[in-house]
Design a protein around this motif. Structure first.
Motif, PDB file in Angstrom:
ATOM      1  N   ALA A 228       0.814  -1.232   0.084  1.00  0.00           N
ATOM      2  CA  ALA A 228       0.057  -0.107  -0.069  1.00  0.00           C
ATOM      3  C   ALA A 228       0.787   1.139   0.138  1.00  0.00           C
ATOM      4  N   ARG A 229       0.285   2.564  -0.640  1.00  0.00           N
ATOM      5  CA  ARG A 229       1.356   3.405  -0.803  1.00  0.00           C
ATOM      6  C   ARG A 229       0.527   4.635  -0.146  1.00  0.00           C
ATOM      7  N   PHE A 230       1.093   5.248   0.885  1.00  0.00           N
ATOM      8  CA  PHE A 230       0.605   6.485   1.537  1.00  0.00           C
ATOM      9  C   PHE A 230       1.449   7.805   1.249  1.00  0.00           C
ATOM     10  N   GLU A 231       0.781   8.683   0.640  1.00  0.00           N
ATOM     11  CA  GLU A 231       1.342   9.771   0.310  1.00  0.00           C
ATOM     12  C   GLU A 231       0.694  11.251   1.005  1.00  0.00           C
ATOM     13  N   LYS A 232       1.641  12.059   0.486  1.00  0.00           N
ATOM     14  CA  LYS A 232       1.070  13.458   1.293  1.00  0.00           C
ATOM     15  C   LYS A 232       1.411  13.246   2.569  1.00  0.00           C
ATOM     16  N   LEU A 233       2.189  12.642   3.466  1.00  0.00           N
ATOM     17  CA  LEU A 233       2.316  12.485   4.785  1.00  0.00           C
ATOM     18  C   LEU A 233       2.951  13.861   5.433  1.00  0.00           C
ATOM     19  N   ASP A 234       3.585  14.620   4.500  1.00  0.00           N
ATOM     20  CA  ASP A 234       4.069  15.774   5.068  1.00  0.00           C
ATOM     21  C   ASP A 234       3.078  16.760   5.176  1.00  0.00           C
ATOM     22  N   ALA A 235       2.012  16.900   4.542  1.00  0.00           N
ATOM     23  CA  ALA A 235       1.028  17.627   4.561  1.00  0.00           C
ATOM     24  C   ALA A 235       0.084  17.427   5.688  1.00  0.00           C
ATOM     25  N   ALA A 236      -0.036  16.027   5.906  1.00  0.00           N
ATOM     26  CA  ALA A 236      -0.882  15.443   7.082  1.00  0.00           C
ATOM     27  C   ALA A 236      -0.229  15.900   8.454  1.00  0.00           C
ATOM     28  N   ALA A 237       1.368  15.944   8.235  1.00  0.00           N
ATOM     29  CA  ALA A 237       1.956  16.340   9.768  1.00  0.00           C
ATOM     30  C   ALA A 237       1.824  17.437   9.921  1.00  0.00           C
ATOM     31  N   LYS A 238       1.625  18.538   8.868  1.00  0.00           N
ATOM     32  CA  LYS A 238       1.693  20.095   9.060  1.00  0.00           C
ATOM     33  C   LYS A 238       0.403  20.410   9.369  1.00  0.00           C
ATOM     34  N   ALA A 239      -0.757  19.689   9.075  1.00  0.00           N
ATOM     35  CA  ALA A 239      -2.225  19.796   9.421  1.00  0.00           C
ATOM     36  C   ALA A 239      -2.342  19.505  10.790  1.00  0.00           C
TER      37      ALA A 239
END
Length: 183
Positions: free
Chosen positions: A136-147
């Motif tokens: 499974a691929r999990f993307e935009k983890l940096d955006a989730a952390a910032k939010a």
């Protein structure tokens, strides 16, 4: 000319239908919609992370300070035992550096240590479980952390055992002591 228009309309209808195909579970369980394997799961995640479809299973990724927790879930979003499973995570940072981290079993999930100072953009989880190869691929983890969506560990082992951080009470996967709430 008419035949071309009919053929084009049939292709569009078929593509639209297949993009909205449903993932069915065993008889007696609820069905839910998935567009394709690996996409964001429509259900609430049991551990506060992000759930992706992986074959007949689901994989949940929970970001915590300097580590990732990976849960293998069944069709009812219950965590499955990981004792006979193996896996790794390919990490891509915001600076475009990649690294591969082995998943370590810890009770009902896996733990992967994130290299210090790394801000993750993407994580690709690969598991071998119950005779199946899953990913499974999990993307935009940096955006989730910032939010502020990243879960911070509220509980830890009083002996400071590695991998004991958790967002809920429980026992340490290494020494078995009760986790204590951080102040």
């Amino acid at each position: 000319m008419k035949f071309s228009l009919i053929l084009a309309a049939a292709l569009v209808a078929t593509a639209s239908f297949s993009a909205q195909a449903q993932h069915r579970h065993k008889p007696g369980t609820a069905a839910h919609g998935h567009k394709a394997a690996g996409e964001t799961h429509a259900h609430k995640s049991p551990h506060g992370g992000t759930v992706r479809t992986a074959g007949k299973y689901h994989i949940e990724l929970v970001q915590q300070a300097n580590e990732l927790h990976v849960y293998l879930l069944d069709g009812k979003e219950n965590a499955l035992p990981v004792t006979k499973s193996t896996g790794s995570v390919m990490l891509l940072s915001t600076t475009n550096k990649t690294s591969k981290v082995v998943l370590t079993p810890a009770n009902d999930h896996f733990v992967a240590a994130v290299p210090a100072g790394t801000t993750l953009r993407t994580a690709i989880v690969s598991l071998k479980a119950n005779g199946s190869s899953l990913s499974a691929r999990f993307e935009k983890l940096d955006a989730a952390a910032k939010a502020g969506k990243a879960v911070s560990a509220a509980y830890a082992c009083p002996m400071n055992c590695e991998g004991s951080a958790s967002d809920k009470p429980g026992s340490c996967p290494k020494c078995g002591m009760a986790l204590v709430k951080k102040s």
